[in-house]
Design a protein around this motif. Structure first.
Motif, PDB file in Angstrom:
ATOM      1  N   ASP A 168       0.851  -1.192   0.000  1.00 50.06           N
ATOM      2  CA  ASP A 168       0.000   0.000   0.000  1.00 50.06           C
ATOM      3  C   ASP A 168       0.890   1.247   0.000  1.00 50.06           C
ATOM      4  OD1 ASP A 168      -2.382  -1.363  -0.019  1.00 50.06           O
ATOM      5  OD2 ASP A 168      -2.545  -1.416   2.171  1.00 50.06           O
ATOM      6  N   THR A 177       0.832  -4.682   3.482  1.00 45.23           N
ATOM      7  CA  THR A 177      -0.284  -4.617   4.427  1.00 45.23           C
ATOM      8  C   THR A 177      -1.129  -5.875   4.287  1.00 45.23           C
ATOM      9  OG1 THR A 177      -0.355  -2.215   4.197  1.00 45.23           O
ATOM     10  CG2 THR A 177      -2.282  -3.286   5.182  1.00 45.23           C
ATOM     11  N   HIS A 179      -4.545  -7.947   4.434  1.00 48.43           N
ATOM     12  CA  HIS A 179      -5.977  -7.740   4.211  1.00 48.43           C
ATOM     13  C   HIS A 179      -6.665  -9.075   4.485  1.00 48.43           C
ATOM     14  CE1 HIS A 179      -5.139  -3.861   2.163  1.00 48.43           C
ATOM     15  NE2 HIS A 179      -4.043  -4.499   1.759  1.00 48.43           N
ATOM     16  N   ARG A 217     -15.091  -8.705   4.007  1.00 51.88           N
ATOM     17  CA  ARG A 217     -13.972  -8.193   3.205  1.00 51.88           C
ATOM     18  C   ARG A 217     -13.495  -6.874   3.808  1.00 51.88           C
ATOM     19  NH1 ARG A 217     -18.237  -9.648   0.774  1.00 51.88           N
ATOM     20  NH2 ARG A 217     -18.983  -7.496   0.548  1.00 51.88           N
ATOM     21  N   PRO A 218     -12.223  -6.555   3.649  1.00 52.06           N
ATOM     22  CA  PRO A 218     -11.728  -5.267   4.194  1.00 52.06           C
ATOM     23  C   PRO A 218     -12.501  -4.072   3.649  1.00 52.06           C
ATOM     24  CG  PRO A 218      -9.899  -6.675   3.549  1.00 52.06           C
ATOM     25  CD  PRO A 218     -11.134  -7.341   3.047  1.00 52.06           C
ATOM     26  N   ASP A 219     -12.820  -4.109   2.360  1.00 54.01           N
ATOM     27  CA  ASP A 219     -13.619  -3.038   1.758  1.00 54.01           C
ATOM     28  C   ASP A 219     -15.064  -3.494   1.720  1.00 54.01           C
ATOM     29  OD1 ASP A 219     -14.722  -0.973   0.369  1.00 54.01           O
ATOM     30  OD2 ASP A 219     -13.588  -1.302  -1.497  1.00 54.01           O
TER      31      ASP A 219
END
Length: 271
Positions: A168, A177, A179, A217-219
């Motif tokens: 990132d 990073t 995730h 999910r992270p997003d």
């Protein structure tokens, strides 16, 4: 006027005729009964396979604890989320795991499984990596039992936790990073075969296809999509209880009369 002898002639003839018919029927029936008995005796004497229904083999799987350790190669495909193909981040890698089952019947096993996969970087992302942990529960159907080669097929569902690492951008430069994705394997289909050179130890091969979707999910604004893992390799199977232990008196193909004679002879020998 009829004489006394004439009056008794007709009844006497009737009684004689009835007796003759009765004796003839008995004479005809006796050879038929003797023929049937002789045929049955000959069928039993002709061999262990003649007219004898084979009894079912002993149940060598119900109640058994079955343990397998496995290792192989796992290849992911599909997406992490909509618009995020997994092939852009990671590629396949080494996977290892174990299965623990308990026999429900002579051909069915309830099995819990788990594996861990180390995913390598994709061709276009040298700093990427990944790792995936899955836990599942399912049923295994064995085609046969008590033989050296044991083919099987299984179906189950499971939980998957996958961590993808990619760089990132930050003020200090790109940094790796993690995730984290949490998913549900809605179908875990595997098949293979084990060869048992010893009653308690087997070696085999397997292939497995896991398909599901990442529910977390992270997003969170991204839409879910389907993912999959295809895994193949080798495994070591352990069955602590002996296989193929069939009592001699209950062996398939032995006629009841011969088995009874053998049992009687053994009893006489003990006395």
């Amino acid at each position: 006027m009829r004489s006394r002898s004439t009056r008794w002639t007709a009844p006497a003839l009737g009684v004689a005729a009835a007796g003759w018919v009765l004796s003839a029927n008995q004479a005809l029936a006796q050879p038929a009964d003797q023929t049937t008995a002789a045929a049955e005796e000959e069928e039993e004497e002709s061999g262990p396979e003649a007219g004898v229904k084979r009894p079912a083999g002993p149940d060598e799987r119900s109640g058994h604890l079955l343990l397998q350790g496995r290792a192989g190669y796992s290849q992911p495909f599909g997406g992490m989320a909509a618009g995020q193909p997994v092939a852009d981040t990671v590629s396949g890698g080494f996977a290892f795991g174990a299965n623990l089952g308990i026999g429900l019947s002579r051909v069915t096993v309830l099995e819990a499984s788990g594996s861990y996969t180390l995913l390598s970087a994709a061709a276009g992302c040298s700093d990427c990596s990944g790792r995936s942990l899955d836990l599942g529960l399912g049923f295994v159907y064995h085609v046969a039992q008590g033989i050296a080669v044991d083919p099987w097929i299984s179906y189950g569902v499971g939980y998957r936790r996958t961590v993808f690492t990619w760089p990132d951008a930050s003020a200090a430069g790109p940094t790796g990073t993690d995730h984290v994705f949490h998913g549900l394997d809605v179908a875990r289909i595997a098949l293979g075969a084990d060869f048992y050179p010893a009653p308690i130890l087997g070696v085999g091969v397997f292939a497995e296809l896991d398909a599901g979707t990442y529910l977390s999910r992270p997003d969170e604004g991204s839409d879910p999509t389907a993912y999959g893992f295809f895994q193949f390799g080798v495994r070591l199977a352990l069955d602590p209880l002996p296989r193929g232990t069939r009592p001699p008196a209950a062996s398939a193909g032995t006629s009841p009369r011969i088995a009874a004679q053998a049992t009687g002879s053994q009893g006489a020998a003990r006395r």
